[in-house]
Design a protein around this motif. Structure first.
Motif, PDB file in Angstrom:
ATOM      1  N   SER A 108       0.694  -1.088  -0.133  1.00 37.38           N
ATOM      2  CA  SER A 108       0.041  -0.151  -0.018  1.00 37.38           C
ATOM      3  C   SER A 108       0.896   1.473  -0.041  1.00 37.38           C
ATOM      4  CB  SER A 108      -1.014   0.089   1.193  1.00 37.38           C
ATOM      5  OG  SER A 108      -0.306   0.073   2.461  1.00 37.38           O
ATOM      6  N   GLU A 109       2.068   1.137   0.276  1.00 38.87           N
ATOM      7  CA  GLU A 109       3.163   2.270   0.373  1.00 38.87           C
ATOM      8  C   GLU A 109       3.531   2.378  -1.174  1.00 38.87           C
ATOM      9  OE1 GLU A 109       6.037   1.332   3.271  1.00 38.87           O
ATOM     10  OE2 GLU A 109       4.651   0.625   4.593  1.00 38.87           O
ATOM     11  N   GLU A 110       4.212   3.723  -1.320  1.00 37.55           N
ATOM     12  CA  GLU A 110       4.897   3.813  -2.683  1.00 37.55           C
ATOM     13  C   GLU A 110       5.982   3.137  -2.836  1.00 37.55           C
ATOM     14  OE1 GLU A 110       5.201   7.954  -3.831  1.00 37.55           O
ATOM     15  OE2 GLU A 110       3.004   8.398  -3.255  1.00 37.55           O
ATOM     16  N   ARG A 111       6.912   2.901  -1.706  1.00 35.27           N
ATOM     17  CA  ARG A 111       7.934   1.838  -1.935  1.00 35.27           C
ATOM     18  C   ARG A 111       8.085   0.951  -0.497  1.00 35.27           C
ATOM     19  NH1 ARG A 111      12.799   6.117  -0.726  1.00 35.27           N
ATOM     20  NH2 ARG A 111      11.923   6.877   1.346  1.00 35.27           N
ATOM     21  N   VAL A 112       8.483  -0.054  -0.819  1.00 37.52           N
ATOM     22  CA  VAL A 112       8.800  -1.102   0.061  1.00 37.52           C
ATOM     23  C   VAL A 112      10.336  -1.492   0.044  1.00 37.52           C
ATOM     24  CG1 VAL A 112       6.435  -1.915  -0.173  1.00 37.52           C
ATOM     25  CG2 VAL A 112       8.310  -3.170  -1.460  1.00 37.52           C
ATOM     26  N   PRO A 113      10.613  -1.840   1.435  1.00 36.78           N
ATOM     27  CA  PRO A 113      11.978  -2.270   1.471  1.00 36.78           C
ATOM     28  C   PRO A 113      12.068  -3.787   1.250  1.00 36.78           C
ATOM     29  CG  PRO A 113      10.940  -2.487   3.868  1.00 36.78           C
ATOM     30  CD  PRO A 113       9.955  -1.759   2.720  1.00 36.78           C
ATOM     31  N   VAL A 114      13.220  -4.065   0.404  1.00 31.20           N
ATOM     32  CA  VAL A 114      13.413  -5.354  -0.213  1.00 31.20           C
ATOM     33  C   VAL A 114      15.060  -5.627   0.171  1.00 31.20           C
ATOM     34  CG1 VAL A 114      13.558  -6.862  -2.289  1.00 31.20           C
ATOM     35  CG2 VAL A 114      11.775  -5.024  -2.135  1.00 31.20           C
ATOM     36  N   ILE A 115      15.014  -7.042   0.438  1.00 30.11           N
ATOM     37  CA  ILE A 115      16.523  -7.388   0.685  1.00 30.11           C
ATOM     38  C   ILE A 115      16.991  -8.326  -0.614  1.00 30.11           C
ATOM     39  CG2 ILE A 115      15.875  -9.588   1.888  1.00 30.11           C
ATOM     40  CD1 ILE A 115      18.402  -9.148   3.285  1.00 30.11           C
ATOM     41  N   ARG A 116      17.966  -7.805  -1.189  1.00 29.93           N
ATOM     42  CA  ARG A 116      18.526  -8.336  -2.467  1.00 29.93           C
ATOM     43  C   ARG A 116      19.554  -9.290  -2.000  1.00 29.93           C
ATOM     44  NH1 ARG A 116      15.568  -5.755  -5.618  1.00 29.93           N
ATOM     45  NH2 ARG A 116      15.670  -3.242  -5.894  1.00 29.93           N
ATOM     46  N   ALA A 117      18.967 -10.498  -2.039  1.00 28.00           N
ATOM     47  CA  ALA A 117      19.891 -11.735  -1.566  1.00 28.00           C
ATOM     48  C   ALA A 117      20.941 -12.024  -2.083  1.00 28.00           C
ATOM     49  CB  ALA A 117      18.955 -12.924  -1.419  1.00 28.00           C
ATOM     50  N   HIS A 118      22.126 -11.948  -1.595  1.00 33.17           N
ATOM     51  CA  HIS A 118      23.386 -12.579  -2.254  1.00 33.17           C
ATOM     52  C   HIS A 118      23.628 -13.955  -1.589  1.00 33.17           C
ATOM     53  CE1 HIS A 118      24.260  -8.575  -3.124  1.00 33.17           C
ATOM     54  NE2 HIS A 118      24.341  -8.238  -1.979  1.00 33.17           N
ATOM     55  N   ILE A 119      23.055 -14.380  -0.623  1.00 34.78           N
ATOM     56  CA  ILE A 119      23.346 -15.824   0.000  1.00 34.78           C
ATOM     57  C   ILE A 119      22.203 -16.082   0.655  1.00 34.78           C
ATOM     58  CG2 ILE A 119      24.329 -17.379   1.676  1.00 34.78           C
ATOM     59  CD1 ILE A 119      26.843 -15.552   1.335  1.00 34.78           C
ATOM     60  N   ILE A 120      21.424 -17.293   0.664  1.00 34.20           N
ATOM     61  CA  ILE A 120      20.317 -17.812   1.036  1.00 34.20           C
ATOM     62  C   ILE A 120      21.010 -19.231   1.696  1.00 34.20           C
ATOM     63  CG2 ILE A 120      17.997 -18.631   1.042  1.00 34.20           C
ATOM     64  CD1 ILE A 120      17.357 -16.744  -0.834  1.00 34.20           C
ATOM     65  N   ARG A 121      20.770 -19.690   2.986  1.00 30.82           N
ATOM     66  CA  ARG A 121      21.123 -20.831   3.443  1.00 30.82           C
ATOM     67  C   ARG A 121      20.331 -21.342   4.464  1.00 30.82           C
ATOM     68  NH1 ARG A 121      26.845 -19.128   6.334  1.00 30.82           N
ATOM     69  NH2 ARG A 121      26.079 -17.695   7.622  1.00 30.82           N
ATOM     70  N   ASP A 122      20.258 -22.482   4.851  1.00 36.26           N
ATOM     71  CA  ASP A 122      19.613 -23.404   5.508  1.00 36.26           C
ATOM     72  C   ASP A 122      19.632 -22.975   7.126  1.00 36.26           C
ATOM     73  OD1 ASP A 122      17.433 -25.317   6.506  1.00 36.26           O
ATOM     74  OD2 ASP A 122      19.103 -26.714   7.004  1.00 36.26           O
ATOM     75  N   ALA A 123      18.499 -22.673   7.850  1.00 32.93           N
ATOM     76  CA  ALA A 123      18.979 -22.338   9.288  1.00 32.93           C
ATOM     77  C   ALA A 123      17.944 -23.171  10.071  1.00 32.93           C
ATOM     78  CB  ALA A 123      18.681 -21.031   9.566  1.00 32.93           C
ATOM     79  N   GLN A 124      17.558 -24.387   9.755  1.00 31.87           N
ATOM     80  CA  GLN A 124      16.681 -25.260  10.414  1.00 31.87           C
ATOM     81  C   GLN A 124      17.257 -25.646  11.625  1.00 31.87           C
ATOM     82  OE1 GLN A 124      13.437 -24.854   8.664  1.00 31.87           O
ATOM     83  NE2 GLN A 124      13.262 -26.930   9.183  1.00 31.87           N
ATOM     84  N   GLY A 125      16.567 -25.675  12.792  1.00 31.58           N
ATOM     85  CA  GLY A 125      16.811 -26.004  13.943  1.00 31.58           C
ATOM     86  C   GLY A 125      17.676 -24.849  14.833  1.00 31.58           C
ATOM     87  N   MET A 126      17.350 -23.596  14.463  1.00 39.41           N
ATOM     88  CA  MET A 126      17.895 -22.483  14.920  1.00 39.41           C
ATOM     89  C   MET A 126      17.087 -22.193  16.241  1.00 39.41           C
ATOM     90  SD  MET A 126      19.985 -19.652  14.960  1.00 39.41           S
ATOM     91  CE  MET A 126      20.492 -19.461  13.331  1.00 39.41           C
ATOM     92  N   ASN A 127      17.867 -22.201  17.161  1.00 37.11           N
ATOM     93  CA  ASN A 127      17.112 -21.655  18.442  1.00 37.11           C
ATOM     94  C   ASN A 127      16.995 -20.182  18.622  1.00 37.11           C
ATOM     95  OD1 ASN A 127      16.523 -21.024  21.374  1.00 37.11           O
ATOM     96  ND2 ASN A 127      17.710 -22.765  21.970  1.00 37.11           N
TER      97      ASN A 127
END
Length: 160
Positions: A108-127
């Motif tokens: 609904s805003e004119e601009r939104v924050p977006v993260i331009r991903a360089h790395i995506i990695r698994d974090a399953q099990g993160m406490n």
């Protein structure tokens, strides 16, 4: 004022901090952890959510640089994303306008924050409670070291 000592150029950030001070995080290399809630290969977009302190926060992820993340990650996987936070204009035709209705809250805003991903990695099990405490302690340590170094007259330390 920039910190004298920055232990890592990708600052761990919580999504609620981005929502509270978006302009303060824009153009910075950050690291966020969240639950992958949506991916779209055609538009190279994803949505992550983070539940902290009984509230839900979301962030749009530009996956153009990391390719097809659905091969490695499923919806509801916990992932760590590293990249640069930027503004994306939504006033005209935008690939983010094709998000499902439940994820179009921020559009609904004119601009939104977006993260331009360089790395995506698994974090399953993160406490997450432990992770929150570690980030808090790390920030406190960096602040103490920066204060000490400033008092001693140092201007910058390069960590190699």
């Amino acid at each position: 004022m920039l910190p004298v000592m920055d232990m890592d150029n990708r600052i761990p950030v919580f999504l609620h901090e981005i929502e509270e001070d978006t302009n303060g995080w824009i153009e910075k290399e950050i690291r966020v952890i969240g639950i992958l809630k949506y991916t779209q290969i055609r538009t190279a977009t994803a949505i992550i959510e983070q539940y902290l302190n009984h509230s839900k926060h979301r962030l749009i992820v530009d996956t153009l640089l990391v390719g097809n993340i659905t091969i490695q990650h499923n919806t509801n996987d916990v992932v760590e994303i590293m990249g640069k936070l930027t503004w994306d204009d939504t006033s005209g035709p935008s690939r983010y306008s094709q998000l499902p209705p439940e994820f179009q809250v921020k559009l609904s805003e004119e601009r939104v924050p977006v993260i331009r991903a360089h790395i995506i990695r698994d974090a399953q099990g993160m406490n997450m409670p432990l992770y929150q405490e570690v980030v808090k302690l790390r920030r406190q340590f960096e602040s103490n070291v920066n204060e000490l170094l400033e008092n001693e007259g140092y201007e910058i330390i390069l960590i190699t």
